[in-house]
Structure formats: structure tokens, C-alpha cells
Design an enzyme around this catalytic site. Structure first.
Site, PDB file in Angstrom:
ATOM      1  N   MET B 182     -18.552  30.421   9.565  1.00 13.06           N
ATOM      2  CA  MET B 182     -17.328  30.550  10.129  1.00 13.06           C
ATOM      3  C   MET B 182     -16.600  31.936   9.703  1.00 13.06           C
ATOM      4  SD  MET B 182     -18.026  27.339   9.691  1.00 13.06           S
ATOM      5  CE  MET B 182     -18.517  25.790  10.907  1.00 13.06           C
ATOM      6  N   GLU B 274     -19.171  25.069  -6.423  1.00  9.39           N
ATOM      7  CA  GLU B 274     -18.258  25.526  -5.400  1.00  9.39           C
ATOM      8  C   GLU B 274     -16.743  25.409  -5.326  1.00  9.39           C
ATOM      9  OE1 GLU B 274     -17.791  27.706  -3.062  1.00  9.39           O
ATOM     10  OE2 GLU B 274     -19.908  28.429  -2.799  1.00  9.39           O
TER      11      GLU B 274
END
Lengths: 78, 474
Positions: B182, B274
Site C-alpha cells: 500500500m 515490527e
């Protein structure tokens, strides 16, 4: 130089970098799973026996790892 | 006074008591990351950390947690360090209205002092690279501004991209980079790969604090991050041309590495702890060949620890995630009052809005899903009334407690896109999204037994001021 990779147990380890102050540590990398570590890190990151089970990687997992992002079709006509 | 480089900002952090120098000798691991992990537990006024005595190195300098508190974020924007969170976000939105502010080309960038090219490139000699979390597959560069262009439209300033992506160091001149599909760089790479080409990139490490904020902002594809940096700084962002690729890079960077993402190649990468607070699994990601490195003498390695929220990254992607969503929603629906997308880069979004008629709020909630950022995030959207402050979580919980009836107010949208790092996705990259309508029904939606809501007494505001003065003068 370490003899096996703590993560995948592969036995080919490459030297990437040695400490600017002589003989303090080395940075090495597994030729198969590409795991990279400094020899001065704690055992849980550097020794096969102490390396956590949940972080270990097998040859099969490496071969089957998903490709992200996927490679798109080529626009180039052969 | 805007900052032109990292060092000038570090000086201000120091003067403001927001830079903690660790002068004792520390181990590269686990000390540097553990300290940065710990400092983020000090809360909203936590300092940045500066290390210059790291065992085995001779001239290493590492700055951690530079953006890692609301106090530091305020100083980055040139605001007093005591400025509250919402006021910082409101000010960010006001400055966004000045967008675009064209950058300014400047000569003699300090990073031109030293150069390595071709076979002599060795990032380990330039940066004191370290591991962050136990399960990380290696040493990462995770706060660099990565610059690239649209291969189908090179030179189009709007379509240039400056973004922060995780980068694993795999060798002295070999990196892996994660282009989340994205994100803009993934569009650039896709086009390059369709054309059978490599994608040139410039990786700028150690930047003035506004560059990092702009690079971490989910802007539209054709919006230029330097032009946002100019709007946020109140002055054009200084840039310079990277010598090998010709790409525009920050003038004040500590290090600029140039090379290419090799087209149509993938290699094992990761895992990496993350921003979701979870490790991504090992995946095959694109690789970068570095052909040239330019760097200031004794560069400062600006680095970022991320782990279980909140850590530095949560401050870096808080205000700048709220504001573009707010602007995009507001453009279609002026009734929108505020957007809180400060949690996990907007995987949860809370929107307060007035209502035109029954069903309006949930429609606004659905619109969140189709914003550019919503395509990869916004797995849960909570809609609250215009008098509920979306940043005031007790008020949001009150709205959920009293305004939400699951029989009507949970709208599930199946099989929507989400960035594949979202741990709840099934399969990776796909998730059912949820709109929770916690607004008071309005006509013709006559559900519930709301009657009259209790509101603060008209005299309460004056009394609040009076009581605060009394308390201050005790």
C-alpha cells in the site's frame, strides 16, 4: 568464527565485519538463512542451544517463505 | 527556527533537557536497544538518548528516541515541549494548510565530505549497526528517508516519494527493503519491475526531525513529502542532488547511500519486530545493491527502537497519521470534528462527527476504509458524536458503553485489504473490517432510549478556571 548458525544450524558462516578496536567482536552471517549476529551478543542470540525455538528457521521455511510484494508480470515483450 | 540537520536538533534537545547522554561504555547489544526500549517506558516527556562510548567501536555515535515522546515531537515542530498532544495535532493540521511549500536546492551538503564507491562501499565502516530485538534476523536501518521516483513519470515532483521503510543490512553493500504494497515505494518498484528495470534509490540516514515526520506521513501518491516538510517547518526544506542517482535528498543528512532495488529479485529477509508489536515472519523481500555512500565525518547514526507500544515509532506516526485522514474526510464531510489515528498507525481509527441524519456516521466510517491510508490500515473504525473527544479515551469508552447496540451498530465489511503485517489478518493482507457506530441515533433512526443527555452545566467552565486558580495559589 562460530561454526554453525544459531538460527538454522547451517555450517557456512561468513565474516562481515570485525570491530574497529581489534579482537573485541566480529559480525558474521549465515550463508543460508542470512541471519546476522555479533559474536559479543548474549547466548540467546548467538548459540544454537540457547537460541529460542520460536525464532528458529528451517531450510524448508526459507525455501517456502512468501514473496512480498509479488513480482508483477513483465510489460516487456520478449 | 527550523532545523536544517539532525545535529542542530540534538543541540536543542540537549538545551531543553530532552537529551540524555550515556557516557559510560556500553555493549552494542543488548545495551543500546535495551536502553531505548526502557526510555520509552518513561512516558510522554521521555528524552532522546545519545551514545558515544560503544564497546569495540572507535568513533561510533548513536542517537535513539529522537522523536520518542510528545515533548520531543513538540520540539521537532518548534513548539514548547509542554504542548499537549491534541494541540500538537491541531497545530500540525493548521500547518498542513500551507502545503505545498517548494523545497530549496542548497549547495555543499555536509554529507559530501566523504565518499565510498563501488567495491569499497562498506556500510559497517560508516554506521555502528546494531540489533534491536532478540528475534530480528539481523541489523536494521529503520529510520532512514528512502527517496525514489515513478519510473513511468521520472521528474514528476509530486510522484517522487520520501518514505521510511525497514531495511535489513545483509552485507557491506547489500540491503533488503520492505515495500508494503500500500505504500508509494511499492508502486514505484512495481512499475520498474513491469518495465524489467532496477529502481534507483537514495537512502538518507540521520535527518532533521521534520523530514522524518514528513517521510512517515501517509500522503497521497502525488503529494511531495518535501513540500509537506516545508509547510511544517514554515520554511522551504533544504535539499541537494544525490551524486549518483540524481535524486533529491535532504541537504542535512548524516549519510546518503545510493544504489538500486534490483528488479524482479527477492531474498529471505527478517523476521523483524515490527510496529504492530509482533515480529513479521521470514519472507522473501526485494534487495538493494549500494553503489555509493556519502557521509559526514563521524556521522551520527539516528536509529529507532520499536517494540510493544508505545515506543518511539508510535510518536513518529501519531499526529501525521491523524491529520491526512482528517483532511480527507473533512473534504467530503464537513461535519467531521476530529480523527484519532494515533494507535498502531491507524489500525484503529476513532472519528468524531456531527450527523446529518440517521445512518450518516456509519457512512463516514465506511469512507475511512476507502481513503488511501485506510486501504492498508483502519481495521476498526469507532464513530463517536461531535461532543465526544476522540483523544479522550474515557469519553470514547463512555460512548461505547452507552451509545452502541451490537444488534445494529457493528458493521462488518468482509475480506478487505490490510497491510500484511497486521497480525489479525487471514490470510495475510486480508481482514474483515469493523465500523462501530457509537454515535447517538438521530432521525429517522429512532432506536434506543436516549432522551436527554446530561451535559456540563453552563457555569462549569468558569468554575473550572476558578478552581484551577485556587489550586495554583494554595
Amino acid at each position: 568464527m562460530p561454526e554453525i548458525c544459531p538460527r538454522c544450524a547451517h555450517d557456512t558462516i561468513d565474516l562481515l565485519f570485525a570491530s574497529p578496536v581489534a579482537e573485541v567482536w566480529e559480525v558474521v552471517r549465515c550463508a543460508r538463512c542470512q541471519y546476522c549476529w555479533r559474536t559479543s551478543e548474549p547466548a540467546r542470540r548467538t548459540e544454537r542451544d540457547a537460541y529460542p525455538e520460536s525464532f528458529r528457521m528451517t531450510a524448508e521455511a526459507i525455501a517456502n517463505a512468501p514473496e512480498v510484494p509479488s513480482i508483477p508480470p513483465s510489460r516487456v515483450t520478449p | 527556527m527550523p532545523y536544517d540537520d539532525l545535529r542542530s536538533f540534538l543541540r536543542v534537545l540537549d538545551e531543553q533537557g530532552q537529551l540524555l547522554r550515556v557516557t559510560d561504555e556500553v555493549l552494542p547489544e543488548p545495551d543500546v536497544a535495551a536502553a531505548a526500549n526502557a526510555v520509552s517506558r518513561m512516558g510522554g516527556s521521555a528524552p532522546a538518548l545519545y551514545f558515544d562510548n560503544i564497546k569495540g567501536f572507535t568513533s561510533a555515535r548513536i542517537a535513539m528516541n529522537v522523536h520518542g515522546s510528545w515533548a520531543n515531537h513538540a520540539l521537532a515542530l518548534g513548539l514548547p515541549k509542554e504542548t499537549g498532544t491534541e494541540e500538537q495535532i491541531r497545530e500540525f493540521a493548521r500547518r498542513w494548510d500551507r502545503f505545498p511549500v517548494r523545497p530549496e536546492w542548497r549547495d555543499a551538503p555536509p554529507w559530501a565530505e566523504n565518499t565510498m564507491t563501488g567495491a569499497e562501499v562498506d556500510l559497517f565502516r560508516v554506521l555502528p549497526l546494531i540489533r534491536l530485538n532478540d528475534g530480528d534476523g539481523g541489523f536494521y536501518i529503520d529510520k532512514a528517508a528512502v527517496v525514489s521516483e515513478d519510473p513511468d513519470d521520472p521528474g514528476n515532483r509530486g510522484k517522487q516519494n520520501v518514505g521510511i521503510y525497514r531495511i535489513q543490512v545483509k552485507g557491506p553493500a547489500r540491503l533488503a527493503l520492505q515495500p508494503v504494497p500500500m505504500h508509494d515505494i511499492a508502486l514505484h518498484l512495481r512499475k520498474a519491475e513491469e518495465r524489467g528495470e532496477d529502481l534507483p534509490v537514495a537512502i538518507a540516514v540521520g535527518n532533521d526531525p521534520v523530514i522524518s515526520i514528513a517521510a512517515a506521513t501517509p500522503m497521497r501518491y502525488d503529494e511531495n513529502e518535501y513540500e509537506l516538510a516545508g509547510a511544517l517547518r514554515g520554511a522551504p526544506a533544504p535539499i541537494a542532488r544525490a551524486p549518483l542517482t540524481g535524486l533529491p535528498v535532504p541537504w542535512g543528512s548524516e549519510v546518503v547511500a545510493e544504489g538500486v532495488i534490483e528488479g524482479r529479485q527477492r531474498e529471505i529477509e527478517g523476521p523483524f519486530g515490527e510496529f504492530t508489536g509482533h515480529y513479521s515472519g521470514g519472507r522473501r523481500l526485494p534487495v538493494i545493491r549500494v553503489d555509493r555512500v556519502s557521509y559526514r565525518t563521524d556521522p551520527v547514526f539516528e536509529h529507532l527502537y520499536l517494540g510493544m507500544p508505545w515506543t518511539e515509532i508510535d510518536y513518529l506516526i501519531a499526529a501525521n497519521t491523524c491529520v491526512p485522514l482528517y483532511k480527507q474526510l473533512k473534504a467530503d464531510f464537513p461535519e467531521v470534528r476530529a480523527v484519532n489515528a494515533t494507535y498502531t498507525h491507524g489500525l484503529v481509527v476513532i472519528v468524531s462527527t456531527a450527523k446529518r441524519y440517521g445512518g450518516f456516521a456509519r457512512a463516514v466510517g465506511l469512507r475511512v476504509l476507502s481513503t488511501p491510508h485506510g486501504l492498508g490500515y483502519a481495521s476498526t473504525v469507532i464513530m463517536v458524536d461531535e461532543d465526544v473527544d476522540p483523544f479522550n479515551l474515557p469519553q470514547v469508552m463512555w460512548a461505547l458503553s452507552t451509545k452502541m447496540n451490537p444488534s445494529h451498530d457493528l458493521i462488518t465489511v468482509p475480506a478487505m485489504s490490510v497491510m500484511e503485517l497486521a497480525p489479525q489478518a487471514q490470510p495475510a493482507g486480508m481482514v474483515d473490517k469493523l465500523i462501530i457506530d457509537a454515535t447517538t441515533p438521530v432521525s429517522p433512526d429512532n432506536r434506543g432510549n436516549y432522551g436527554n443527555q446530561v451535559r456540563d452545566l453552563p457555569e462549569a467552565a468558569a468554575w473550572l478556571t476558578r478552581l484551577q486558580e485556587l489550586a495554583a495559589n494554595r
